[in-house]
Enzyme design. Structure first.
Site, short mmCIF file in Angstrom:
data_model
loop_
_atom_site.label_atom_id
_atom_site.label_comp_id
_atom_site.label_asym_id
_atom_site.label_seq_id
_atom_site.Cartn_x
_atom_site.Cartn_y
_atom_site.Cartn_z
N HIS A 278 0.86 -1.18 0.00
CA HIS A 278 0.00 0.00 0.00
C HIS A 278 0.90 1.24 0.00
CE1 HIS A 278 -3.69 2.21 0.62
NE2 HIS A 278 -3.10 2.91 1.56
N ASP B 110 0.85 5.11 -0.39
CA ASP B 110 0.08 6.36 -0.43
C ASP B 110 0.79 7.41 -1.28
OD1 ASP B 110 -2.25 5.92 1.29
OD2 ASP B 110 -0.77 5.63 2.89
N ASP C 174 -8.62 1.58 1.34
CA ASP C 174 -8.23 2.51 2.39
C ASP C 174 -9.07 3.79 2.48
OD1 ASP C 174 -6.61 2.92 4.64
OD2 ASP C 174 -5.20 4.18 3.53
N HIS D 295 -6.74 9.52 -1.36
CA HIS D 295 -7.52 9.51 -0.11
C HIS D 295 -6.78 10.13 1.08
CE1 HIS D 295 -5.39 5.59 -0.22
NE2 HIS D 295 -5.24 5.77 1.08
#
Length: 995
Positions: A36, A38, A151, A415
């Protein structure tokens, strides 16, 4: 928890079969490796690239090449594209092509980022998906078919509709309300078929999987299976040592790993209906040493599979596609979910993730301004390239300017970006990228204007203060509106391209006391220009005969202290236009009521600024932060006195209310007057309000509360991503009731009773709630600080001392009237005409045919031009031809004659007796102002599929003969230029124009 029939009882009790029993393994565990990553959060994109992202792709490619059974899924294309274009070697690129072709490296979701679902607009969600999908298809010839929205803080029902239109077969989400997830686990309802739109047919439904309580990372991150540890910043470790590295798998430690894995498999198995278990393996910033990860996990998995009959399950590396193909093959009859969303999201009873709806309000506003500028720039560039010889402007340079802003707008949909849940220096990165991109598109627009409408030398000498203004309408409807220019003096002469005087009004600027705001009434056809000349008047009107703008009259009213009771409404001042009379109460200097002329109804309405106070000490109870909203009590008035002035003119009357305390809050309310009839309907039927909020005191969350006489029953309606409305009844909870009744408002919200509706329209995201009957409140700004150690160590605080200037449009009227105007008014607010000013320098404006007037592009009122652009993609529309080109390694050129057109029906199936009807559009006729249409191809949402070749999976359902959407069957692909668009449909086309 009740045992499932197909689960071996001894497996549930002891994880192992007795030695004399040798049944076949019934459970199949799909281990899906992922990282993951970001796109901004605690570190900038470049910091992440340096610290771990580059090593993720380097080491994953190497690890997958070494062992055929290994798999990996890649998600965020911004990172992959940076690695592909700037880091990857020729050998790595060749290996990636092979891994993708064999299905061992799978791209899921495929957008530039994993976008937020609460505060992003549908147009921007589609943009970032289109950018990522276009790259993947152009580079590999693949099209993502599974989502991975694991997420974002809550799930919108817009998303399943978009993903179905993009050709996805399954949709994965995770963050939904804690108590709802628990109930869904207990009842084995984590998998279902989701019909995201109540108007669209069943073709827009999608199979949806909610990750269980272990989410996408909890097992490996906190309880083992994370052998590469945690990434360190600013760069990779020189000695290969990282914090929190798991102990290696050895003969002594393997029982611990297998027991833990088996225990988790048992839990998961009891929550799902099939024997296929999805186990995401990875977490934030992992797999930067993929070889180490796989080397250890290989041992664990080989051990379990060698004793599979005893464990009762087998394990295998898999992609999401592998897992969902297995689930699909079981042909279970799945539960169906309607168009309800999963918002708001609470992680537990004390933490309602509704604060981020308003966190970093300034960034939310900038992101939408950038999106609107890009929207205008795309169609302006498309018209220019298709129609004009362009000797002075290189189309490749123009495409580069647009591409830069496409990337920036896509990036900020992440996000942890537009949500305001990032550290300050990452926020600076987002702002920098948006600002640079906007600057480039402004340059492109100026170049287009200069090239298509060159001013001519005239007999006039230099005129200090004189300007040419070019106004462009990016919507595909004729728009009547008022544009505002800033000039140095009130005595000006303003004329249009024909030399005729234009209605105008001058008043002292509220922002610059030494300047004047010049309001100009204009009517502009779709995708067209108007040209104006503004000159200082050297003589009086009597001498020249030229009309001058009316100078507005200002009336000031004394200050009024906040009242705690007593007489109000004794002295009212009316402010009028053709649709409303707004009554201001001189006893309070607050709004008193609004009379809506068409329905002949007076609604009592007052507004005031209030604040929620937030606790700052984690030891004293729950806190508010970037993510969550946890007020210490009910909202309190944020002012002690109000001063008012009314600036009145023939075009605009402005009410200015100054709310005094520290800080000062301001409301500027504007009523416009325009032509009678349909041309002026949108202009007349709204009250524009601009607010000034901040800087706030510390640990304050500022709201605008509007209290009305409407009998609403505390039912609010708010939008999902500017696409569709959700009914939000007030709910009582044991804890945190105020915060859990907040919802995102991306573009609109309303309250209503049987006779009237009050609609709020916004050009940025806010939080919205209805805490009392007849009330609606909008959270405009937040400033917070607390002593949470993790947040302080990471600088993840919300000490936002900025001043913000959000804008709302208020529409009041009958349900019929507001249903008619709601959608188009929201777009008129979002996509206002673009005004470009240039100083005069002894020139005269072009007139008549000299400005190369172009034919307007006009759509029916229920259909919105969602995009008109030249993407500049290099791939062939024919899939077979494109794959052959890739195999040959040929480099194709960007196709500048292929236009991406997307149309959206704005209305629900039962919303309006006329506007909710299907609409047939002749694209050849509508687009003739752009040139001669050669062919029309219907494509998937992001353009990568020919819809006639797109075959999505069908899923068995428990109510196969039940209600499957109110709409008709999906529209067939066009066989000519005529297309029919049904309520809420979004249809995408490639339009090819003649050279």
């Amino acid at each position: 928890m009740e045992p499932r029939g197909w689960l071996p009882l001894l497996l549930q009790l002891g994880l192992m079969w007795p030695p004399w029993a040798q049944p076949e393994p019934q459970l199949r565990v799909f281990v899906v490796p992922h990282s993951h990553m970001d796109v901004g959060w605690l570190h900038t994109v470049q910091e992440n690239m340096q610290a771990y992202v580059t090593n993720v792709y380097n080491s994953v490619v190497e690890a997958l090449t070494l062992e055929k059974k290994r798999r990996f899924i890649a998600v965020e294309q911004e990172y992959f594209r940076l690695w592909w274009d700037g880091v990857a070697s020729h050998w790595q690129k060749r290996k990636v092509h092979q891994l993708v072709a064999k299905g061992r490296l799978e791209f899921v979701l495929g957008g530039q980022v994993m976008h937020d679902e609460a505060v992003t607009h549908i147009d921007d969600q589609i943009l970032q998906l289109t950018e990522g999908h276009g790259f993947l298809y152009e580079t590999f010839g693949v099209r993502p078919q599974i989502s991975w929205q694991v997420d974002p803080f809550g799930a919108s029902s817009t998303t399943p509709t978009l993903f179905a239109l993009a050709g996805f077969n399954a949709h994965v989400i995770s963050r939904i309300d804690y108590d709802l997830k628990e109930a869904m686990q207990d009842n084995r309802q984590l998998q279902f078929v989701w019909r995201g739109s109540r108007s669209l047919s069943a073709e827009q439904e999608i199979f949806t999987h909610v990750l269980d309580q272990f989410s996408y990372s909890k097992v490996p991150r906190y309880e083992g299976f994370n052998w590469d540890g945690e990434a360190i910043f600013p760069g990779p470790s020189l000695d290969g040592k990282y914090p929190s590295m798991e102990i290696p798998v050895t003969e002594d430690s393997i029982p611990d790993f297998t027991h833990l894995l088996g225990k988790r498999v048992l839990h998961k198995a009891s929550w799902f209906q099939t024997a296929h278990i999805l186990w995401p393996w990875g977490c934030d910033r992992q797999f930067f040493n993929a070889s180490l990860q796989f080397a250890n996990m290989d041992i664990v998995m080989d051990y379990i599979n060698s004793e599979a009959s005893e464990f009762g399950f087998s394990v295998e590396y898999a992609t999401l596609g592998d897992y969902f193909r297995a689930v699909h093959s079981d042909q279970v009859a799945w539960q169906v979910r309607d168009h309800r969303d999963f918002l708001p999201y609470s992680s537990d009873m004390h933490h309602a993730w509704t604060g981020f709806y308003a966190s970093r309000s300034g960034l939310k506003a900038l992101a939408r301004r950038a999106s609107s500028l890009l929207y205008a720039g795309e169609s302006m560039f498309t018209r220019y390239v298709l129609l004009a010889p362009h000797p002075y402007l290189d189309p490749a340079w123009g495409l580069q300017q647009l591409q830069q802003l496409r990337w920036a707008v896509s990036e900020v949909q992440h996000h942890d970006a537009i949500t305001g849940t990032h550290v300050p220096n990452v926020g600076d990165m987002f702002v920098g990228h948006l600002s640079t991109g906007m600057q480039g598109v402004h340059k492109l627009m100026a170049s287009i204007i200069q090239d298509r409408s060159p001013a001519h030398s005239g007999k006039r000498g230099p005129e200090p203060g004189g300007h040419f203004a070019v106004v462009y309408n990016p919507l595909a409807w004729t728009v009547t509106t008022i544009i505002t220019l800033t000039v140095d003096f009130p005595k000006v002469s303003i004329t249009d391209e024909s030399g005729l005087p234009v209605p105008a009004q001058a008043q002292r600027s509220k922002d610059m006391p030494s300047a004047y705001d010049l309001h100009v009434l204009t009517t502009i056809p779709g995708l067209s220009y108007r040209h104006y000349s503004i000159r200082p008047s050297r003589s009086s009107q009597e001498e020249t005969g030229e009309p001058e703008p009316f100078v507005a009259k200002t009336t000031q009213f004394g200050g009024r202290l906040r009242r705690y009771g007593g007489q109000v409404g004794g002295s009212l001042v009316p402010v009028k236009n053709g649709c409303y009379i707004v009554f201001m109460d001189l006893d309070t200097n607050l709004m008193h009521s609004v009379w809506e002329r068409q329905s002949n109804r007076k609604v009592y309405m007052t507004q005031q600024f209030m604040e929620y106070h937030a606790n700052s000490d984690v030891w004293q109870g729950p806190i508010s932060d970037n993510y969550v909203f946890t007020p210490s009590g009910t909202a309190e008035p944020a002012w002690e006195a109000v001063r008012m002035e009314i600036v009145e003119g023939p075009l605009v009357t402005e009410i200015r209310q100054y709310f005094y305390r520290l800080p000062t809050f301001i409301i500027y309310s504007r009523l416009a007057r325009g032509p009678q009839g349909s041309d002026g309907a949108l202009l007349c039927h709204h009250i524009e309000q601009e607010y000034q909020v901040g800087p706030l005191e510390l640990n304050r969350e500022a709201i605008l509360r509007t209290s009305t006489s409407l009998n609403t029953g505390r039912v609010l309606y708010s939008d999902n991503n500017g696409y569709q409305m959700q009914r939000r009844p007030y709910r009582n909870y044991k804890n945190n009731t105020i915060a859990r009744n907040y919802y995102p408002m991306v573009q609109s919200a309303f309250i209503q009773d049987r006779r009237s509706r009050l609609v709020l329209l916004s050009n940025q995201a806010h939080g919205v709630s209805s805490q009392r009957n007849g009330q609606v409140e909008v959270m405009l700004h937040r400033r917070l600080w607390n002593n949470d150690k993790w947040a302080l160590n990471n600088d993840l605080t919300l000490n936002d001392s900025s001043v913000v200037h959000p804008v709302l449009w208020l529409l009041l009227g009958s349900r019929t009237l507001t249903s008619d105007l709601h959608q188009r008014s929201g777009l008129a607010l979002q996509h206002q005409p673009v005004v470009m000013l240039r100083e005069m320098n002894g020139e005269i404006a072009p007139r008549g045919s000299g400005s190369r007037q172009q034919e307007a592009v006009t759509l029916p009122p229920s259909v919105h031009l969602q995009i008109l652009s030249i993407p500049g993609w290099k791939y062939s529309s024919n899939h077979t031809e494109h794959l052959q080109t890739l195999q040959k390694g040929h480099e194709a050129k960007a196709d500048l004659r292929r236009v991406l057109l997307r149309l959206q029906h704005l209305y629900e199936v039962d919303q309006d007796p006329v506007l909710s009807r299907p609409v047939t559009v002749n694209l050849q006729s509508v687009l003739r102002g752009l040139g001669s249409v050669v062919s029309v191809e219907e494509r998937s949402l992001t353009g990568t599929w020919d819809v006639s070749e797109m075959r999505r999976w069908t899923w068995s359902m428990r109510d196969p003969h039940g209600h499957r959407g109110s709409g008709t069957l999906p529209s067939p692909p066009p066989r000519g230029p005529e297309v029919t668009i049904y309520p809420k449909e979004i249809r995408t086309f490639f339009i090819h124009f003649q050279e």
